[in-house]
Design an enzyme around this catalytic site. Structure first.
Site, PDB file in Angstrom:
ATOM      1  N   VAL A 163       1.930  -9.066   4.860  1.00 34.05           N
ATOM      2  CA  VAL A 163       1.733  -7.655   4.509  1.00 34.05           C
ATOM      3  C   VAL A 163       0.427  -7.479   3.749  1.00 34.05           C
ATOM      4  CG1 VAL A 163       2.680  -5.668   3.293  1.00 34.05           C
ATOM      5  CG2 VAL A 163       4.212  -7.230   4.485  1.00 34.05           C
ATOM      6  N   TYR A 164       0.229  -8.279   2.705  1.00 39.79           N
ATOM      7  CA  TYR A 164      -0.996  -8.158   1.903  1.00 39.79           C
ATOM      8  C   TYR A 164      -2.241  -8.416   2.734  1.00 39.79           C
ATOM      9  CZ  TYR A 164      -4.592  -9.358  -1.508  1.00 39.79           C
ATOM     10  OH  TYR A 164      -5.771  -9.420  -2.223  1.00 39.79           O
ATOM     11  N   SER A 165      -2.271  -9.511   3.477  1.00 39.01           N
ATOM     12  CA  SER A 165      -3.479  -9.845   4.219  1.00 39.01           C
ATOM     13  C   SER A 165      -3.772  -8.809   5.298  1.00 39.01           C
ATOM     14  CB  SER A 165      -3.369 -11.250   4.832  1.00 39.01           C
ATOM     15  OG  SER A 165      -2.295 -11.329   5.739  1.00 39.01           O
ATOM     16  N   SER A 166      -2.722  -8.221   5.883  1.00 38.74           N
ATOM     17  CA  SER A 166      -2.967  -7.201   6.906  1.00 38.74           C
ATOM     18  C   SER A 166      -3.565  -5.935   6.314  1.00 38.74           C
ATOM     19  CB  SER A 166      -1.670  -6.880   7.664  1.00 38.74           C
ATOM     20  OG  SER A 166      -0.706  -6.252   6.831  1.00 38.74           O
ATOM     21  N   THR A 167      -3.194  -5.609   5.061  1.00 41.71           N
ATOM     22  CA  THR A 167      -3.827  -4.433   4.436  1.00 41.71           C
ATOM     23  C   THR A 167      -5.311  -4.677   4.231  1.00 41.71           C
ATOM     24  OG1 THR A 167      -3.421  -5.142   2.119  1.00 41.71           O
ATOM     25  CG2 THR A 167      -1.701  -3.826   3.207  1.00 41.71           C
TER      26      THR A 167
END
Length: 257
Positions: A163-167
């Site tokens: 989730v974090y890396s995709s943001t």
């Protein structure tokens, strides 16, 4: 006989800069650095006590600063922040540093819809709509700078970071798109990808991260001031020909993967 003054005008004198997430860590160091260069900085965050303390210290050092409380997970608060920033800047914010972000790590199976929405709200939606609100005045003036914050995780696969890396992948894509869209009007949009930085949030990452960076060229974690100086470069006239880059300030981590 006249004496010629040797005083020089600070690089960012007359500029107004909004730095999100600037009550501590990288954001606070960036606020201090830009204020020292002459900018009127708008410190923003959720913690009013820390924000007012930051403003007091900047003013005590001779800088100009104001605090605006904001919860970037709330759309109404984001719009209020933009409105207040424009008021403080007399109708224009010259520099926007989209530093604020949340970085929870969790395996895919454990990610809830609410957690997903919260991370995207802060890391992508708030950044998007702050930029949307503040860049029209930059375009009208024919000058301005936006610096977004990414991460090396946007370009590598790390378990429990989806989730974090995709943001941050979204942030890098927005940086390039906005550079193409706004650059012809004189507004430069770039991003910084920090490495492991000594901040209050470092403990949340876990002790293993310090072992991992021992093999990097720098061989150590970075300091918030080292990121702040890179922001100062990207918003300065020295970077006038730089558009749409994601600058790694990571001790060589990405270069030596």
């Amino acid at each position: 006989m006249t004496t010629q003054s040797t005083a020089t005008t600070p690089e960012l004198a007359g500029k107004t800069a909004l730095i999100t997430g600037s009550t501590s860590g990288i954001g606070r160091a960036t606020a201090d650095t830009l204020a020292a260069l002459g900018a009127h900085v708008i410190v923003s965050g959720r913690d009013t006590a820390r924000g007012e303390a930051a403003v007091g210290e900047i003013r005590a050092a001779g800088g100009r600063a104001d605090f605006v409380a904001a919860d970037l997970g709330d759309s109404a608060s984001v719009l209020t922040l933009a409105e207040r920033a424009l008021e403080i800047g007399g109708g224009r914010v010259d520099i926007l540093v989209n530093n604020a972000g949340v970085y929870p790590f969790a395996p895919l199976a454990d990610v809830t819809e609410d957690a997903f929405d919260q991370v995207y709200a802060v890391n992508v939606k708030a950044l998007f709509f702050l930029t949307k609100a503040l860049t029209p005045a930059m375009v009208e003036h024919g000058d301005g700078a936006v610096v977004n914050f990414s991460t090396g995780l946007a370009n590598m696969g790390v378990a429990a970071s989806s989730v974090y890396s995709s943001t941050k992948g979204a942030v890098e894509s927005l940086t390039r798109a906005w550079a193409a869209e706004l650059g012809p009007s004189g507004v430069r949009v770039n991003a910084i990808s920090p490495g492991v930085i000594v901040t209050p949030g470092l403990d949340a990452v876990g002790p293993g991260i310090l072992e991992q960076i021992k093999g990097d060229p720098a061989g150590r974690p970075g300091q918030p001031e080292e990121i702040a100086s890179s922001v100062a470069f990207l918003v300065s006239g020295a970077a006038s020909y730089i558009h749409g880059v994601v600058l790694p300030v990571d001790g060589g981590a990405l270069a030596t993967l």
